[in-house]
Design a protein around this motif. Structure first.
Motif, short mmCIF file in Angstrom:
data_model
loop_
_atom_site.label_atom_id
_atom_site.label_comp_id
_atom_site.label_asym_id
_atom_site.label_seq_id
_atom_site.Cartn_x
_atom_site.Cartn_y
_atom_site.Cartn_z
N CYS A 48 5.41 3.88 3.98
CA CYS A 48 6.06 2.63 4.34
C CYS A 48 5.69 1.61 3.27
O CYS A 48 4.51 1.50 2.90
N MET A 49 6.68 0.89 2.75
CA MET A 49 6.41 -0.11 1.72
C MET A 49 7.19 -1.38 2.01
O MET A 49 8.27 -1.33 2.61
N GLY A 50 6.65 -2.49 1.59
CA GLY A 50 7.32 -3.75 1.87
C GLY A 50 7.07 -4.81 0.82
O GLY A 50 6.14 -4.69 0.01
N TRP A 51 7.90 -5.81 0.85
CA TRP A 51 7.75 -7.00 0.02
C TRP A 51 7.47 -8.19 0.95
O TRP A 51 8.15 -8.35 1.97
N PHE A 52 6.49 -8.99 0.54
CA PHE A 52 6.10 -10.16 1.31
C PHE A 52 6.19 -11.41 0.45
O PHE A 52 5.90 -11.37 -0.74
N HIS A 53 6.56 -12.50 1.08
CA HIS A 53 6.69 -13.78 0.41
C HIS A 53 5.69 -14.77 1.00
O HIS A 53 5.57 -14.88 2.22
N GLN A 54 4.99 -15.46 0.10
CA GLN A 54 4.09 -16.51 0.56
C GLN A 54 4.46 -17.80 -0.16
O GLN A 54 4.20 -17.97 -1.35
N ALA A 55 5.07 -18.69 0.59
CA ALA A 55 5.42 -20.00 0.06
C ALA A 55 4.17 -20.87 -0.01
O ALA A 55 3.21 -20.63 0.73
N PRO A 56 4.16 -21.88 -0.87
CA PRO A 56 2.98 -22.74 -0.99
C PRO A 56 2.57 -23.34 0.34
O PRO A 56 3.40 -23.93 1.04
N GLY A 57 1.31 -23.14 0.71
CA GLY A 57 0.78 -23.70 1.95
C GLY A 57 1.19 -22.99 3.21
O GLY A 57 0.93 -23.48 4.31
N LYS A 58 1.85 -21.84 3.09
CA LYS A 58 2.33 -21.13 4.27
C LYS A 58 1.76 -19.72 4.34
O LYS A 58 1.17 -19.22 3.38
N GLU A 59 1.97 -19.08 5.49
CA GLU A 59 1.51 -17.71 5.68
C GLU A 59 2.39 -16.73 4.90
O GLU A 59 3.55 -17.00 4.61
N ARG A 60 1.78 -15.59 4.61
CA ARG A 60 2.52 -14.53 3.96
C ARG A 60 3.43 -13.85 4.98
O ARG A 60 2.98 -13.44 6.05
N GLU A 61 4.71 -13.71 4.64
CA GLU A 61 5.68 -13.16 5.58
C GLU A 61 6.46 -12.01 4.95
O GLU A 61 6.81 -12.07 3.77
N GLY A 62 6.76 -11.02 5.77
CA GLY A 62 7.55 -9.90 5.29
C GLY A 62 9.00 -10.29 5.10
O GLY A 62 9.59 -10.94 5.97
N VAL A 63 9.58 -9.89 3.97
CA VAL A 63 10.99 -10.18 3.73
C VAL A 63 11.83 -8.91 3.61
O VAL A 63 13.03 -8.93 3.90
N ALA A 64 11.24 -7.80 3.18
CA ALA A 64 11.99 -6.56 3.03
C ALA A 64 11.04 -5.38 3.11
O ALA A 64 9.91 -5.47 2.64
N GLY A 65 11.51 -4.29 3.71
CA GLY A 65 10.67 -3.11 3.82
C GLY A 65 11.51 -1.85 3.86
O GLY A 65 12.71 -1.89 4.14
N VAL A 66 10.85 -0.73 3.57
CA VAL A 66 11.55 0.55 3.56
C VAL A 66 10.63 1.64 4.08
O VAL A 66 9.41 1.63 3.85
N TYR A 67 11.21 2.58 4.80
CA TYR A 67 10.51 3.76 5.30
C TYR A 67 11.07 4.96 4.56
O TYR A 67 12.28 5.20 4.57
N SER A 68 10.19 5.73 3.92
CA SER A 68 10.63 6.75 2.97
C SER A 68 11.41 7.90 3.59
O SER A 68 12.35 8.41 3.00
N ILE A 69 11.02 8.35 4.76
CA ILE A 69 11.62 9.56 5.35
C ILE A 69 13.10 9.34 5.66
O ILE A 69 13.95 10.14 5.29
N SER A 70 13.40 8.26 6.32
CA SER A 70 14.79 7.99 6.71
C SER A 70 15.53 7.17 5.66
O SER A 70 16.76 7.14 5.64
N GLY A 71 14.76 6.48 4.79
CA GLY A 71 15.38 5.57 3.84
C GLY A 71 15.82 4.27 4.49
O GLY A 71 16.48 3.44 3.86
N SER A 72 15.45 4.10 5.74
CA SER A 72 15.88 2.89 6.45
C SER A 72 15.19 1.66 5.89
O SER A 72 14.03 1.72 5.46
N THR A 73 15.90 0.57 5.90
CA THR A 73 15.38 -0.68 5.38
C THR A 73 15.44 -1.76 6.45
O THR A 73 16.19 -1.65 7.42
N ASP A 74 14.66 -2.78 6.25
CA ASP A 74 14.64 -3.91 7.16
C ASP A 74 14.47 -5.18 6.35
O ASP A 74 13.78 -5.17 5.31
N TYR A 75 15.09 -6.25 6.80
CA TYR A 75 15.03 -7.52 6.10
C TYR A 75 14.80 -8.65 7.10
O TYR A 75 15.27 -8.59 8.24
#
Length: 127
Positions: A33-60
């Motif tokens: 499982c892999m993902g990209w996270f965004h952390q804006a200045p002064g804010k918490e780190r949040e997930g923006v995109a991810g992928v699961y290798s077996i199915s290739g399914s993605t989430d945003y």
């Protein structure tokens, strides 16, 4: 443990595009499982995109749907994030994260499921 190195960030004007890369140090084929996270200045780190290798399914996250695209190249162990129509609120650090195995029911945008993180790449969007 997987070493992750992000690149591709930069300064762009609103409406522009960037492609972020995340190079993984080890063989990432199989189940992961892999993902990209965004952390804006002064804010918490949040997930923006991810992928699961077996199915290739993605989430945003809702804020990036239609503008961000996550993809992977198993041949060179690299995860990508194509970012189009950049907005000033996209400014911040972007981190790559990975874990072996499934994304669990919480999904690939959940920060707590990840074991390994890169150091991030900075994206700055001017209006």
């Amino acid at each position: 443990q997987v070493r992750l190195v992000e690149s591709g960030g930069g300064s762009v004007q609103a409406g522009g595009s960037l492609r972020l890369s995340c190079a993984a140090s080890t063989y990432t084929r199989g189940e992961y499982c892999m993902g990209w996270f965004h952390q804006a200045p002064g804010k918490e780190r949040e997930g923006v995109a991810g992928v699961y290798s077996i199915s290739g399914s993605t989430d945003y996250s809702d804020s990036v749907k239609g503008r961000f695209t996550i993809s992977q190249d198993n041949a060179d162990n690299t995860l990508y994030l194509q970012i189009n129509n950049l907005k000033p609120e996209d400014t911040g650090m972007y981190y790559c994260a990975a874990r072996p195995g499934p994304c669990w029911t919480s999904g690939p945008l959940t920060r707590s499921i990840y074991n390994d993180w890169g150091r991030g790449t900075q994206v700055t969007v001017s209006s």
